[in-house]
Design an enzyme around this catalytic site. Structure first.
Site, PDB file in Angstrom:
ATOM      1  CE1 TYR A   1      -2.963  -3.107   0.605  1.00  0.00           C
ATOM      2  CE2 TYR A   1      -3.454  -2.313   2.796  1.00  0.00           C
ATOM      3  CZ  TYR A   1      -3.627  -3.237   1.801  1.00  0.00           C
ATOM      4  OH  TYR A   1      -4.496  -4.278   2.003  1.00  0.00           O
TER       5      TYR A   1
ATOM      6  CB  SER B   1     -21.680   4.976  11.102  1.00  0.00           C
ATOM      7  OG  SER B   1     -21.123   5.102   9.815  1.00  0.00           O
ATOM      8  CG  ASN B   2     -18.014   2.025   8.130  1.00  0.00           C
ATOM      9  OD1 ASN B   2     -19.196   2.184   7.846  1.00  0.00           O
ATOM     10  ND2 ASN B   2     -17.040   2.287   7.277  1.00  0.00           N
TER      11      ASN B   2
ATOM     12  NE  ARG C   1     -19.229   7.702   3.403  1.00  0.00           N
ATOM     13  CZ  ARG C   1     -18.987   7.798   2.103  1.00  0.00           C
ATOM     14  NH1 ARG C   1     -17.806   7.425   1.618  1.00  0.00           N
ATOM     15  NH2 ARG C   1     -19.904   8.245   1.278  1.00  0.00           N
TER      16      ARG C   1
ATOM     17  CB  SER D   1     -14.246   5.078   5.679  1.00  0.00           C
ATOM     18  OG  SER D   1     -14.754   6.363   5.339  1.00  0.00           O
TER      19      SER D   1
ATOM     20  CG  LEU E   1     -18.093  -1.520   3.315  1.00  0.00           C
ATOM     21  CD1 LEU E   1     -17.741  -0.049   3.524  1.00  0.00           C
ATOM     22  CD2 LEU E   1     -19.403  -1.848   4.015  1.00  0.00           C
TER      23      LEU E   1
HETATM   24  P1  A2P Z   1     -14.559   6.662   1.731  1.00  0.00           P
HETATM   25  O1  A2P Z   1     -13.125   6.356   2.102  1.00  0.00           O
HETATM   26  O2  A2P Z   1     -14.682   7.922   0.924  1.00  0.00           O
HETATM   27  O3  A2P Z   1     -15.491   6.621   2.903  1.00  0.00           O
HETATM   28  P2  A2P Z   1     -14.181  -1.565   0.944  1.00  0.00           P
HETATM   29  O4  A2P Z   1     -13.668  -1.460   2.354  1.00  0.00           O
HETATM   30  O5  A2P Z   1     -15.181  -2.640   0.724  1.00  0.00           O
HETATM   31  O6  A2P Z   1     -13.043  -1.645  -0.073  1.00  0.00           O
HETATM   32  O7  A2P Z   1     -14.973  -0.217   0.627  1.00  0.00           O
HETATM   33  C1  A2P Z   1     -14.332   1.004   0.689  1.00  0.00           C
HETATM   34  C2  A2P Z   1     -15.132   2.019  -0.074  1.00  0.00           C
HETATM   35  O8  A2P Z   1     -16.391   2.222   0.567  1.00  0.00           O
HETATM   36  C3  A2P Z   1     -14.422   3.334  -0.110  1.00  0.00           C
HETATM   37  O9  A2P Z   1     -14.675   3.919  -1.373  1.00  0.00           O
HETATM   38  C4  A2P Z   1     -15.088   4.142   1.009  1.00  0.00           C
HETATM   39  O10 A2P Z   1     -15.044   5.507   0.682  1.00  0.00           O
HETATM   40  C5  A2P Z   1     -16.494   3.595   0.984  1.00  0.00           C
HETATM   41  N1  A2P Z   1     -17.143   3.588   2.298  1.00  0.00           N
HETATM   42  C6  A2P Z   1     -16.603   3.203   3.469  1.00  0.00           C
HETATM   43  N2  A2P Z   1     -17.504   3.315   4.467  1.00  0.00           N
HETATM   44  C7  A2P Z   1     -18.642   3.780   3.899  1.00  0.00           C
HETATM   45  C8  A2P Z   1     -19.920   4.119   4.410  1.00  0.00           C
HETATM   46  N3  A2P Z   1     -20.205   3.977   5.705  1.00  0.00           N
HETATM   47  N4  A2P Z   1     -20.846   4.570   3.533  1.00  0.00           N
HETATM   48  C9  A2P Z   1     -20.560   4.701   2.225  1.00  0.00           C
HETATM   49  N5  A2P Z   1     -19.370   4.405   1.682  1.00  0.00           N
HETATM   50  C10 A2P Z   1     -18.415   3.942   2.511  1.00  0.00           C
END
Ligand code: A2P
Length: 279
Positions: A55, A244-245, A241, A236, A195
């Protein structure tokens, strides 16, 4: 590990360490983004931070950890090594490089990032990991994107069970078979891209369950991962986010909601194939 403000449950791993059930994923953050996001995340209650050599943000992650008021022992830091280091001695070098970039003196969980079967040296790499574990240089070891056969090879060769196998898992890519295999062997399944990179958040079964529980679609999907036995590491950069996650332990999806979300399996793009993809 002491209690944290978000009260994220922890799980005991095969080799004895305790790991939080949700963590912060940091791909594809750069050093600057990771520096800010990890600091916010720690304030929100995250104790597990997931990075990787590949990364290129370990320095940013390490700077945030250095700035955080928490004791090192309160945090659980995962990183992953590339194919270049797939040998007994190479793993030790990869560990040292990660330690230097992170500014830490131990790593909680070190993973082989991809099996790279064409190179064919992941068993040697795993022997190197087992050695680091026995020396206390890492608190837990494991793999990412390994198949059941590859995990069996590692266990047969060393007698050491990987603490974790991290796999691509979301409603778009269900992996019930692999999770059952991991559970049988005491390996924790962690879900990367839990997600579905955000692609699943507008799907009807997800939004319907979100409305029913007065939570966000992302909370539904993270809860779905946990109820299937997969510990998610959502990425995120946004503090709202992130918070809440992490807040997914006060509601439960019922069988019908789980089944409806399961119905999204296979409706997205194909998942990465670890037999051909890797670094
Ligand atoms: P961001 O960093 O702008 O919040 P994954 O972990 O499955 O790869 O997903 C990551 C993606 O989901 C990122 O684009 C992130 O964007 C977005 N994301 C993370 N948490 C949320 C949330 N609670 N609601 C909407 N999008 C989210």
């Amino acid at each position: 590990m002491s209690e944290n403000p978000a009260a994220v449950p922890v799980k005991k791993l095969a080799n004895g360490a305790e790991i939080p059930m949700i963590g912060l994923g940091t791909w594809p953050m750069d050093d600057t983004e990771a520096g800010a996001a990890v600091l916010h995340a720690i304030e929100a209650g995250y104790r597990l931070i997931d990075t990787a050599e590949n990364y290129r943000n370990e320095e940013g992650v390490g700077q945030a950890i250095a700035r955080s008021p928490l004791a090192r022992s309160e945090l659980f830091v995962t990183t992953k090594l590339n194919a270049e280091w797939h040998s007994f001695d190479g793993v030790r070098t990869a560990w040292r490089h990660s330690i230097e970039r992170l500014g830490l003196d131990y790593i909680d969980l070190l993973l082989i990032h991809w099996p790279n079967p064409a190179q064919g040296t992941y068993v040697d790499a795993y022997k190197g990991l087992a050695k680091l574990l026995s020396k206390g240089k890492v608190r837990a070891i494991g793999t990412s994107n390994f198949t059941q056969d590859q995990l069996t090879e590692l266990i047969d060769a060393t007698g050491v069970v990987p603490d974790v196998n991290q796999i691509q898992h979301s409603p778009l890519w269900m992996r019930a078979d692999d999770i059952a295999f991991h559970e049988k062997h005491g390996i924790l399944t962690q879900a990367w891209s839990p997600l579905g990179r955000g692609a699943v958040l507008e799907a009807e079964p997800v939004t319907a369950a979100a409305t029913a529980h007065s939570v966000t679609p992302a909370q539904v999907v993270l809860r779905w991962n946990l109820q299937h036995g997969a510990s998610p590491i959502p990425k995120s950069t946004r503090p709202d986010r992130q918070a809440s996650n992490l807040d997914v332990f006060s509601f439960e999806l019922d069988e019908a909601q789980m089944a409806a979300i399961d119905g999204l399996d296979g409706t997205g793009p194909a998942p990465a194939d670890p037999m051909t993809f890797g670094h």
